[in-house]
Design an enzyme around this catalytic site. Sequence first.
Site, PDB file in Angstrom:
ATOM      1  N   GLY A 247      39.700  29.159  42.900  1.00  0.00           N
ATOM      2  CA  GLY A 247      38.854  29.970  43.322  1.00  0.00           C
ATOM      3  C   GLY A 247      39.273  31.432  43.918  1.00  0.00           C
ATOM      4  O   GLY A 247      40.369  31.556  44.011  1.00  0.00           O
ATOM      5  N   PRO A 249      39.993  34.873  46.021  1.00  0.00           N
ATOM      6  CA  PRO A 249      40.674  35.117  47.438  1.00  0.00           C
ATOM      7  C   PRO A 249      39.747  34.748  48.266  1.00  0.00           C
ATOM      8  O   PRO A 249      38.449  35.107  48.184  1.00  0.00           O
ATOM      9  CB  PRO A 249      41.492  36.371  47.224  1.00  0.00           C
ATOM     10  CG  PRO A 249      41.293  36.778  45.693  1.00  0.00           C
ATOM     11  CD  PRO A 249      40.472  35.922  45.088  1.00  0.00           C
ATOM     12  N   GLY A 252      38.359  30.293  51.301  1.00  0.00           N
ATOM     13  CA  GLY A 252      38.887  29.146  52.159  1.00  0.00           C
ATOM     14  C   GLY A 252      39.884  28.378  51.966  1.00  0.00           C
ATOM     15  O   GLY A 252      39.934  27.067  52.633  1.00  0.00           O
ATOM     16  N   SER A 573      33.402  37.773  26.936  1.00  0.00           N
ATOM     17  CA  SER A 573      32.053  37.842  27.325  1.00  0.00           C
ATOM     18  C   SER A 573      31.324  39.140  27.354  1.00  0.00           C
ATOM     19  O   SER A 573      30.312  39.333  27.822  1.00  0.00           O
ATOM     20  CB  SER A 573      31.665  36.970  28.787  1.00  0.00           C
ATOM     21  OG  SER A 573      32.639  37.858  29.647  1.00  0.00           O
ATOM     22  N   LYS A 616      29.576  35.499  38.302  1.00  0.00           N
ATOM     23  CA  LYS A 616      28.989  36.566  37.740  1.00  0.00           C
ATOM     24  C   LYS A 616      27.615  37.019  38.508  1.00  0.00           C
ATOM     25  O   LYS A 616      27.086  38.101  38.744  1.00  0.00           O
ATOM     26  CB  LYS A 616      28.725  36.470  36.299  1.00  0.00           C
ATOM     27  CG  LYS A 616      29.895  36.532  35.520  1.00  0.00           C
ATOM     28  CD  LYS A 616      29.797  36.062  34.035  1.00  0.00           C
ATOM     29  CE  LYS A 616      31.087  36.319  33.490  1.00  0.00           C
ATOM     30  NZ  LYS A 616      31.035  35.786  32.142  1.00  0.00           N
TER      31      LYS A 616
HETATM   32  P1  ADP Z   1      42.053  31.780  50.351  1.00  0.00           P
HETATM   33  O1  ADP Z   1      43.095  30.712  50.821  1.00  0.00           O
HETATM   34  O2  ADP Z   1      41.017  31.091  49.602  1.00  0.00           O
HETATM   35  O3  ADP Z   1      42.423  33.071  50.067  1.00  0.00           O
HETATM   36  P2  ADP Z   1      41.598  31.812  53.329  1.00  0.00           P
HETATM   37  O4  ADP Z   1      41.560  30.382  53.612  1.00  0.00           O
HETATM   38  O5  ADP Z   1      42.802  32.629  53.570  1.00  0.00           O
HETATM   39  O6  ADP Z   1      41.213  31.870  51.816  1.00  0.00           O
HETATM   40  O7  ADP Z   1      40.216  32.063  54.035  1.00  0.00           O
HETATM   41  C1  ADP Z   1      40.160  33.702  54.594  1.00  0.00           C
HETATM   42  C2  ADP Z   1      39.619  33.497  55.841  1.00  0.00           C
HETATM   43  O8  ADP Z   1      38.162  33.213  55.789  1.00  0.00           O
HETATM   44  C3  ADP Z   1      40.204  32.562  56.777  1.00  0.00           C
HETATM   45  O9  ADP Z   1      40.224  33.127  58.099  1.00  0.00           O
HETATM   46  C4  ADP Z   1      39.128  31.432  56.951  1.00  0.00           C
HETATM   47  O10 ADP Z   1      39.359  30.751  57.939  1.00  0.00           O
HETATM   48  C5  ADP Z   1      37.845  31.952  56.690  1.00  0.00           C
HETATM   49  N1  ADP Z   1      37.111  31.426  56.055  1.00  0.00           N
HETATM   50  C6  ADP Z   1      36.793  31.040  54.544  1.00  0.00           C
HETATM   51  N2  ADP Z   1      35.905  30.294  54.237  1.00  0.00           N
HETATM   52  C7  ADP Z   1      35.183  29.844  55.402  1.00  0.00           C
HETATM   53  C8  ADP Z   1      34.064  28.864  55.522  1.00  0.00           C
HETATM   54  N3  ADP Z   1      33.346  28.316  54.946  1.00  0.00           N
HETATM   55  N4  ADP Z   1      33.714  28.664  56.901  1.00  0.00           N
HETATM   56  C9  ADP Z   1      34.500  29.418  57.795  1.00  0.00           C
HETATM   57  N5  ADP Z   1      35.886  30.311  57.561  1.00  0.00           N
HETATM   58  C10 ADP Z   1      36.048  30.448  56.486  1.00  0.00           C
END
Ligand code: ADP
Length: 668
Positions: A247, A249, A252, A573, A616
């Site tokens: 997914g 960036p 989470g 697309s 999208k």
């Molecule tokens: P990714 O690895 O997908 O790039 P991260 O895990 O680094 O994303 O997430 C970025 C920030 O957003 C982190 O501090 C994470 O804890 C927070 N975050 C993302 N999604 C959620 C969620 N559903 N609930 C709480 N915090 C979230």
Amino acid sequence: MGIFGKSEEQIQKDTIKDLRQMVAEAGMPDEVQKIASKELEMLSKIGPSIAEYTIGLTYIDYLTGLPWNKMTEDNLDLARAEKILNERHFGLQKIKERILEHLAVKVLVTTKKCRVLVVDDEKIAVRSMERILNKEGYKVVTAHSGEAAFKELEMSPFDVVLTDLKMEKIDGIDVLKKTKSKYPDTQVVMITGFASIETAVEAMRKGAFDYIQKPIKLDEVRSVVKKALDKKLITRSAKGSVLCFAGPPGTGKTSLGRAVAEALGRKFARISLGGMKDEAEIRGHRRTYAGAMPGRIIDEIRRVGSCNPVLMLDELDKIAGHDFKGDPSSSLLEVLDPEQNQNFIDHYLDAPFDLSNIVFIVTANIADNIQGPLRDRMEVIEFSGYTEDEKIRIAMDYVVSKQINAKGLSDNPPEFTQEAISKIIQEYTREAGIRNLEREVASICRKIATEFVYEKQSNRKIIVTPELVEKYLGPRKHYFEVADEKDRVGVTTGLVWTEAGGAIIFIEAARMKGSGELILTGSLGEVMRESAQAALSYIRSNAASFNISENFFEHQDIHIHVPAGAIPKDGPSAGAAIAVALISLLTSRPARRDVAVSGELTLSGRVLPVGGIKEKFLAARRAGVKTIIIPQKNKVDIEDLPRDVKDKLEVVLVSNIEEAVDRVLMEK
Ligand code: ADP
């Protein structure tokens, strides 16, 4: 003389002695211990003045520091795991469910009552083994001949088979072969009289797990069966155990990976594969190479000090660079393959290290970009971008308090209003996830902390309102790309799906005197260039039906440009949006900016379905789009979308480009 009056020679002797001790205590497999001892032997013969001596010492020291058999014990309490996932993360319901299912399978596999088959033509031997194994809590089935064993094996599978080697007609080797052909993962232990040890060794070559000698010793039976089971469980639970979080960036993925580690009670480590240029970064350098180092995988294992961490391999989809030295995907295949990774060889270690206890989680922005064979190994879990409402909830419930703590403001925490968060999301960020949102909140907290320090007091109550947001973060960084723009002739809004989530693009078409050339600019990928060609051909062959003069292309060049250099632009697309831009240009009917089009166009004008619908839609919302035109065939995807993703957007389904034209183009 060296320090403390010891001679150099004595120091060397002592060092080697210490290292011998460390090697003996490191819990290495015999094979590795032999390698280490040999190296030490060699070192004891050469003097410290030789370069190899230090290299050798460092090597042995590194080897002994690895957690060869140190592992954390798994906590497989699902209710607790669920609680941990929920405490840390808002929403993501389906994803959490999938992860829990994954863990549940693990629990089942590891706690299921194990079945053992005991085969021996000596009744007393059978009975005593049965008694011991029953006591250990296994489900034991007995057979007094090879034939009887075959029958049992036909009826149901076993985790471990203990079989006498010498029996009438069907002997132990036959039982081994039968078991392995039917249940390859089942471990077989041979029982043998003293005379037939050679045959027992032969049996091991044919795939037996181990052998025990008669007369049977209780402890030995107990421990060998336990070991055989461990081996079986590891191979079984490891299969398909690679999770892939895919997914945009900031959605989470990493933090959920951490939560999985915590839920299991395992250590967490992370390796970024993005931008890796050299296979040695995964596998290490040979020691003969100056400045040789172990690879990242072994290094992380040593750092966390346990051989069964949750190991996250980030950005797997970014690894297949052409300029990579060596073949990264084949070494990763080996790392992730439960059949091969028991004997992973890092070039620096030059000895096998067992990676099969690791829980691997791989991340990628787009799972489709992972090479086929690697992808096949994984269970892909899709993460998607958040809606504005979700972002607000996550910010209010998680991000703000996290940043307040991080910036030392928890004694007198500032309060963020919902309007303020909303303003940050709309005017200071444009993203699928919440990375920048978190960064901006952090920046505000930092500024408040600085103010407190200047004022030499920290008890002033601060409520962060939209006005304060502007004061702290400066003028807005983003505008609604669509809502703030004028409708024009020859410019349409398209929707694409990129690694960072969905994005909108504008397609600009212009014409000028020329000789019938199609000019394409805006660093478009091959597929997108072809879509443009196809769109033009479609219009040329159907000019009359759009009231366009048949020979419009004769003395003119057509230029199609897609601005916004940062967005990688490829994929089919945009075809429909390009066609509408051309029709707008050639009929001089202005195109509505707030209507976004996504769909692949065929030469006959049909509009084919596209991917990334949810991303999208989210991008369209962020940009202020009012109407979305997408292919009829994507109807199912829309039905699956959560309410708050699609409400406030008018959706028009089309199967032919003609149906789209009047929705986008206004009258002259
Ligand atoms: P990714 O690895 O997908 O790039 P991260 O895990 O680094 O994303 O997430 C970025 C920030 O957003 C982190 O501090 C994470 O804890 C927070 N975050 C993302 N999604 C959620 C969620 N559903 N609930 C709480 N915090 C979230």
